[in-house]
Design a protein around this motif. Structure first.
Motif, PDB file in Angstrom:
ATOM      1  N   LEU A  88      38.630 -14.002  63.179  1.00 13.60           N
ATOM      2  CA  LEU A  88      39.150 -15.175  63.888  1.00 13.60           C
ATOM      3  C   LEU A  88      38.825 -16.479  63.148  1.00 13.60           C
ATOM      4  O   LEU A  88      37.834 -16.569  62.444  1.00 13.60           O
ATOM      5  CB  LEU A  88      38.561 -15.235  65.296  1.00 13.60           C
ATOM      6  CG  LEU A  88      38.875 -14.045  66.208  1.00 13.60           C
ATOM      7  CD1 LEU A  88      38.273 -14.259  67.585  1.00 13.60           C
ATOM      8  CD2 LEU A  88      40.375 -13.820  66.334  1.00 13.60           C
ATOM      9  N   PHE A  89      39.688 -17.466  63.367  1.00 14.89           N
ATOM     10  CA  PHE A  89      39.475 -18.785  62.749  1.00 14.89           C
ATOM     11  C   PHE A  89      38.354 -19.517  63.475  1.00 14.89           C
ATOM     12  O   PHE A  89      38.265 -19.496  64.699  1.00 14.89           O
ATOM     13  CB  PHE A  89      40.753 -19.624  62.857  1.00 14.89           C
ATOM     14  CG  PHE A  89      41.845 -19.180  61.939  1.00 14.89           C
ATOM     15  CD1 PHE A  89      41.894 -19.615  60.627  1.00 14.89           C
ATOM     16  CD2 PHE A  89      42.847 -18.325  62.392  1.00 14.89           C
ATOM     17  CE1 PHE A  89      42.906 -19.199  59.767  1.00 14.89           C
ATOM     18  CE2 PHE A  89      43.864 -17.904  61.549  1.00 14.89           C
ATOM     19  CZ  PHE A  89      43.892 -18.353  60.234  1.00 14.89           C
ATOM     20  N   LEU A 103      45.364 -20.640  67.839  1.00 18.14           N
ATOM     21  CA  LEU A 103      45.437 -20.006  66.515  1.00 18.14           C
ATOM     22  C   LEU A 103      44.946 -18.565  66.513  1.00 18.14           C
ATOM     23  O   LEU A 103      45.395 -17.747  65.725  1.00 18.14           O
ATOM     24  CB  LEU A 103      44.562 -20.800  65.548  1.00 18.14           C
ATOM     25  CG  LEU A 103      45.228 -21.473  64.357  1.00 18.14           C
ATOM     26  CD1 LEU A 103      44.184 -22.076  63.468  1.00 18.14           C
ATOM     27  CD2 LEU A 103      46.119 -20.534  63.563  1.00 18.14           C
ATOM     28  N   ASN A 104      44.001 -18.264  67.409  1.00 14.17           N
ATOM     29  CA  ASN A 104      43.379 -16.943  67.362  1.00 14.17           C
ATOM     30  C   ASN A 104      44.059 -15.887  68.218  1.00 14.17           C
ATOM     31  O   ASN A 104      43.743 -14.716  68.123  1.00 14.17           O
ATOM     32  CB  ASN A 104      41.901 -17.042  67.741  1.00 14.17           C
ATOM     33  CG  ASN A 104      41.090 -17.678  66.628  1.00 14.17           C
ATOM     34  OD1 ASN A 104      41.417 -17.508  65.461  1.00 14.17           O
ATOM     35  ND2 ASN A 104      40.075 -18.427  66.979  1.00 14.17           N
ATOM     36  N   THR A 105      44.989 -16.303  69.080  1.00 12.29           N
ATOM     37  CA  THR A 105      45.625 -15.288  69.925  1.00 12.29           C
ATOM     38  C   THR A 105      47.143 -15.268  69.770  1.00 12.29           C
ATOM     39  O   THR A 105      47.788 -14.304  70.168  1.00 12.29           O
ATOM     40  CB  THR A 105      45.318 -15.539  71.417  1.00 12.29           C
ATOM     41  OG1 THR A 105      45.757 -16.858  71.752  1.00 12.29           O
ATOM     42  CG2 THR A 105      43.845 -15.403  71.708  1.00 12.29           C
ATOM     43  N   ALA A 106      47.720 -16.338  69.184  1.00 13.08           N
ATOM     44  CA  ALA A 106      49.186 -16.450  69.167  1.00 13.08           C
ATOM     45  C   ALA A 106      49.849 -15.394  68.286  1.00 13.08           C
ATOM     46  O   ALA A 106      49.341 -15.030  67.236  1.00 13.08           O
ATOM     47  CB  ALA A 106      49.580 -17.829  68.675  1.00 13.08           C
ATOM     48  N   SER A 107      51.015 -14.920  68.735  1.00 15.61           N
ATOM     49  CA  SER A 107      51.808 -13.987  67.926  1.00 15.61           C
ATOM     50  C   SER A 107      52.527 -14.798  66.846  1.00 15.61           C
ATOM     51  O   SER A 107      52.639 -16.019  66.956  1.00 15.61           O
ATOM     52  CB  SER A 107      52.863 -13.321  68.811  1.00 15.61           C
ATOM     53  OG  SER A 107      53.790 -14.299  69.268  1.00 15.61           O
ATOM     54  N   TYR A 108      53.049 -14.093  65.839  1.00 14.37           N
ATOM     55  CA  TYR A 108      53.694 -14.872  64.765  1.00 14.37           C
ATOM     56  C   TYR A 108      54.976 -15.538  65.255  1.00 14.37           C
ATOM     57  O   TYR A 108      55.421 -16.541  64.706  1.00 14.37           O
ATOM     58  CB  TYR A 108      53.906 -14.028  63.505  1.00 14.37           C
ATOM     59  CG  TYR A 108      55.121 -13.127  63.499  1.00 14.37           C
ATOM     60  CD1 TYR A 108      56.358 -13.607  63.092  1.00 14.37           C
ATOM     61  CD2 TYR A 108      55.032 -11.797  63.888  1.00 14.37           C
ATOM     62  CE1 TYR A 108      57.480 -12.777  63.078  1.00 14.37           C
ATOM     63  CE2 TYR A 108      56.130 -10.970  63.879  1.00 14.37           C
ATOM     64  CZ  TYR A 108      57.358 -11.465  63.479  1.00 14.37           C
ATOM     65  OH  TYR A 108      58.461 -10.669  63.479  1.00 14.37           O
ATOM     66  N   HIS A 109      55.590 -15.025  66.348  1.00 13.71           N
ATOM     67  CA  HIS A 109      56.808 -15.664  66.885  1.00 13.71           C
ATOM     68  C   HIS A 109      56.478 -17.068  67.385  1.00 13.71           C
ATOM     69  O   HIS A 109      57.228 -18.010  67.181  1.00 13.71           O
ATOM     70  CB  HIS A 109      57.370 -14.860  68.058  1.00 13.71           C
ATOM     71  CG  HIS A 109      57.566 -13.420  67.729  1.00 13.71           C
ATOM     72  ND1 HIS A 109      56.680 -12.462  68.122  1.00 13.71           N
ATOM     73  CD2 HIS A 109      58.509 -12.789  67.010  1.00 13.71           C
ATOM     74  CE1 HIS A 109      57.067 -11.289  67.673  1.00 13.71           C
ATOM     75  NE2 HIS A 109      58.165 -11.458  66.975  1.00 13.71           N
ATOM     76  N   LEU A 110      55.319 -17.158  68.047  1.00 15.49           N
ATOM     77  CA  LEU A 110      54.905 -18.449  68.602  1.00 15.49           C
ATOM     78  C   LEU A 110      54.503 -19.394  67.466  1.00 15.49           C
ATOM     79  O   LEU A 110      54.899 -20.555  67.439  1.00 15.49           O
ATOM     80  CB  LEU A 110      53.735 -18.200  69.554  1.00 15.49           C
ATOM     81  CG  LEU A 110      53.413 -19.264  70.590  1.00 15.49           C
ATOM     82  CD1 LEU A 110      54.636 -19.596  71.406  1.00 15.49           C
ATOM     83  CD2 LEU A 110      52.306 -18.800  71.514  1.00 15.49           C
ATOM     84  N   ILE A 113      49.572 -16.154  58.387  1.00 14.63           N
ATOM     85  CA  ILE A 113      48.439 -16.578  59.224  1.00 14.63           C
ATOM     86  C   ILE A 113      47.896 -15.383  60.012  1.00 14.63           C
ATOM     87  O   ILE A 113      46.695 -15.148  60.082  1.00 14.63           O
ATOM     88  CB  ILE A 113      48.864 -17.708  60.202  1.00 14.63           C
ATOM     89  CG1 ILE A 113      49.247 -18.969  59.420  1.00 14.63           C
ATOM     90  CG2 ILE A 113      47.750 -18.032  61.195  1.00 14.63           C
ATOM     91  CD1 ILE A 113      49.787 -20.110  60.253  1.00 14.63           C
ATOM     92  N   VAL A 114      48.824 -14.613  60.597  1.00 14.43           N
ATOM     93  CA  VAL A 114      48.416 -13.447  61.391  1.00 14.43           C
ATOM     94  C   VAL A 114      47.709 -12.414  60.508  1.00 14.43           C
ATOM     95  O   VAL A 114      46.694 -11.828  60.895  1.00 14.43           O
ATOM     96  CB  VAL A 114      49.642 -12.825  62.103  1.00 14.43           C
ATOM     97  CG1 VAL A 114      49.255 -11.556  62.836  1.00 14.43           C
ATOM     98  CG2 VAL A 114      50.242 -13.819  63.090  1.00 14.43           C
TER      99      VAL A 114
END
Length: 318
Positions: free
Chosen positions: A218-219, A187-194, A209-210
């Motif tokens: 960070l969450f 959740l804390n590193t993923a791009s919005y595409h992922l 979310i981003v």
């Protein structure tokens, strides 16, 4: 679909700084350095046509790899890929630098570099540099990088145009979604595409979310997702199990265990006089022995939970 699955689930090199090289004969090889988080740092060009060019390039290479703490070099497998790879190996060996040089499948990298997605990410960079960045990131985490490209252009196989296009698109999209969900998304590193590939979350919600992450930090727990506007209870129910938080408040947030099962594990822990972290890893035998829990939540769910607790945060890709 099977070919795409194999590509998406190829082993990640992990969060380590990488030098991406997009080979080229006439126009030179484009170089791009990305740091351990996949962020673009710098770029350059090296020419390999004449002897003097090669000597210059060897110097540039030794300097870049020596000073930027590069942990690997990713070379695209396009035109002149083999020659570039052997030149880099020789140059690093001559400079006494022990850094692995890896060939990376670059199909779809050029399509990515000219796409809307790449323009959004790197508005000021040249196409070829974007390609080199993509090659470097494909080594770090193939899945996270390849979701940005239309699955049809990742070298799916021949005769793509001879099959029913609707069925093709449907099955390829399904494969991408399945792969993303089976690996899980940080959740804390993923791009919005992922994030937009996670069950129950679409592109609009992924951007929210981003945004929330960049404004509020960070969450720390999965529960915070509900604070995001339009993130309903229903969406939480669908998505929560696939989203991971490493180093958060609750160690279970870094596993595939769904939050609605947390109370069962908390009850078990308090009955045993233990804490949740004591049930993870070697402590999983406490859970295995809890027959009452198996009956309460059902055979399949129980086996899944045990598998997740055995290796919390494990990446199913080798």
């Amino acid at each position: 679909a099977e070919n795409v699955r194999k590509l998406l689930l190829s082993s990640p090199y992990g969060p380590k700084a990488v030098l991406g090289v997009d080979p080229g004969i006439r126009t030179g090889c484009k170089l791009a350095v990305v740091d351990d988080s996949g962020k673009y740092v710098a770029s350059g060009v090296m020419y390999l046509q004449s002897k003097t060019d090669q000597e210059k390039s060897a110097k540039i290479l030794a300097e870049v790899v020596g000073t930027s703490a590069i942990r690997a070099v990713a070379v695209g497998n396009g035109t002149a890929g083999r020659e570039t790879e052997s030149f880099i190996r020789e140059a690093l060996k001559a400079a006494n630098l022990d850094v692995p040089v890896v060939m990376v499948n670059e199909s779809g990298a050029s399509i990515y570099s000219a796409s809307e997605v790449a323009r959004e990410e790197f508005p000021d960079l040249d196409l070829t540099v974007r390609g080199a960045i993509s090659i470097a990131r494909r080594l770090q985490d193939p899945l996270a990088e390849l979701v940005k490209t239309d699955p049809k252009s990742i070298g799916v196989g021949q005769y793509q145009h001879d099959v029913n296009q609707t069925s093709l698109k449907k099955s390829l999209d399904l494969v991408v979604d399945t792969c993303v969900n089976s690996v899980g998304v940080n959740l804390n590193t993923a791009s919005y595409h992922l994030l937009s590939r996670v069950a129950g979350i679409g592109p609009a919600l992924a951007k929210k979310i981003v945004e929330h992450r960049s404004q509020k930090g960070l969450f720390k727990s999965r529960e915070q997702l509900v604070e995001i506007p339009r993130f309903s209870k229903k969406t939480f129910e669908q998505a929560a199990g696939f989203l991971r938080i490493a180093g958060g408040d609750n160690p279970l947030d870094n596993t595939g265990v769904h939050p609605e099962r947390y109370p069962f594990l908390q009850n078990l822990a308090s009955q045993l006089g233990k804490n949740i972290p004591d049930l993870l890893g070697p402590g999983v035998h406490y859970v295995k022995e809890a027959q009452s829990l198996r009956q309460e939540i059902g055979e399949f769910t129980f086996d899944d939970i045990v598998r997740e607790l055995e290796k919390p945060g494990r990446d199913p890709r080798e």
